[in-house]
Write an enzyme that holds these catalytic residues in place. Structure first.
Site, PDB file in Angstrom:
ATOM      1  N   LYS A  12      82.620  97.719 -49.496  1.00  0.00           N
ATOM      2  CA  LYS A  12      81.300  97.920 -50.101  1.00  0.00           C
ATOM      3  C   LYS A  12      81.162  99.330 -50.668  1.00  0.00           C
ATOM      4  O   LYS A  12      80.662  99.519 -51.764  1.00  0.00           O
ATOM      5  CB  LYS A  12      80.203  97.712 -49.043  1.00  0.00           C
ATOM      6  CG  LYS A  12      79.475  96.411 -49.118  1.00  0.00           C
ATOM      7  CD  LYS A  12      78.233  96.520 -48.251  1.00  0.00           C
ATOM      8  CE  LYS A  12      77.760  95.160 -47.830  1.00  0.00           C
ATOM      9  NZ  LYS A  12      76.541  95.235 -47.024  1.00  0.00           N
ATOM     10  N   ASP A  68      71.041  94.736 -47.996  1.00  0.00           N
ATOM     11  CA  ASP A  68      71.297  93.527 -47.233  1.00  0.00           C
ATOM     12  C   ASP A  68      71.443  92.432 -48.269  1.00  0.00           C
ATOM     13  O   ASP A  68      70.783  92.456 -49.316  1.00  0.00           O
ATOM     14  CB  ASP A  68      70.164  93.209 -46.243  1.00  0.00           C
ATOM     15  CG  ASP A  68      70.623  92.228 -45.164  1.00  0.00           C
ATOM     16  OD1 ASP A  68      71.814  92.244 -44.804  1.00  0.00           O
ATOM     17  OD2 ASP A  68      69.803  91.438 -44.684  1.00  0.00           O
TER      18      ASP A  68
END
Length: 191
Positions: A12, A68
């Site tokens: 990420k 998220d």
């Protein structure tokens, strides 16, 4: 500008640093001394994103952002959704998650799905949220080796390859995360 990205996920971090470019220096939770598991106690993606960013701001007083995201599959009534990371068990294993999803999809005709991402930015105690969505469908077989998570079984709308069969740049231009982070980037550049 230096910001903490509330993650320790190297994939990420690499993807987001690439998206945001050289104008921003990202640090991870580990680099700010945060080794604890940040709580995600809510039933929605926006609430969990907020909770993670607020936790870092309140406990470390560092400008930060948290994301998220989740995969919502229509034939599964929106599952795995907010539980995407541990759909196949508490280990957060991508293959177990995909295997569980594919097992639950057996016999289903509707393959439509979407990825959703919500980013919460805490800057000097004030927060803003940015979202991104990509519609698509589920591939009933894993294809490709790029990326992480559900990438091998998600085919973005208008394409015939999974995210895992695309380059990072191709995926970033299409993805829910790319769309949300582009909004974040434009906001930060406007300051």
């Amino acid at each position: 500008m230096k910001l903490c990205f509330a993650t320790n996920n190297a994939h990420k971090l690499e993807e987001i640093q690439d998206l945001l470019g050289d104008s921003f220096l990202l640090t991870t939770l580990r680099e700010i001394g945060c080794d604890e598991e940040i709580p995600e106690t809510h039933d929605t993606i926006p609430e969990n994103s907020f909770e993670k960013a607020e936790y870092v701001w309140k406990n470390y007083n560092i400008n930060c952002f948290a994301d998220d995201s989740g995969l919502e599959v229509d034939a599964l009534n929106g599952e795995p959704g907010v539980h995407s990371a541990y759909y196949g068990g508490p280990e957060r294993d991508a293959n177990a998650n995909m295997d569980m999803l594919l097992k639950n999809m057996e016999g289903k005709e509707n393959l439509t799905a979407r990825f959703i991402c919500v980013i919460t930015l805490f800057l000097d105690g004030e927060y803003r949220q940015f979202d991104g969505v990509i519609e698509g469908s589920i591939s009933m077989e894993k294809r490709g080796s790029q990326g992480f998570g559900y990438n091998p079984i998600f085919i973005p709308e208008g394409h015939n390859r999974t995210f895992a069969e695309m380059t990072m740049q191709e995926k970033s231009e299409l993805s829910h995360r790319g769309r949300a982070f582009e909004k974040l980037k434009q906001y930060l550049l406007s300051l």
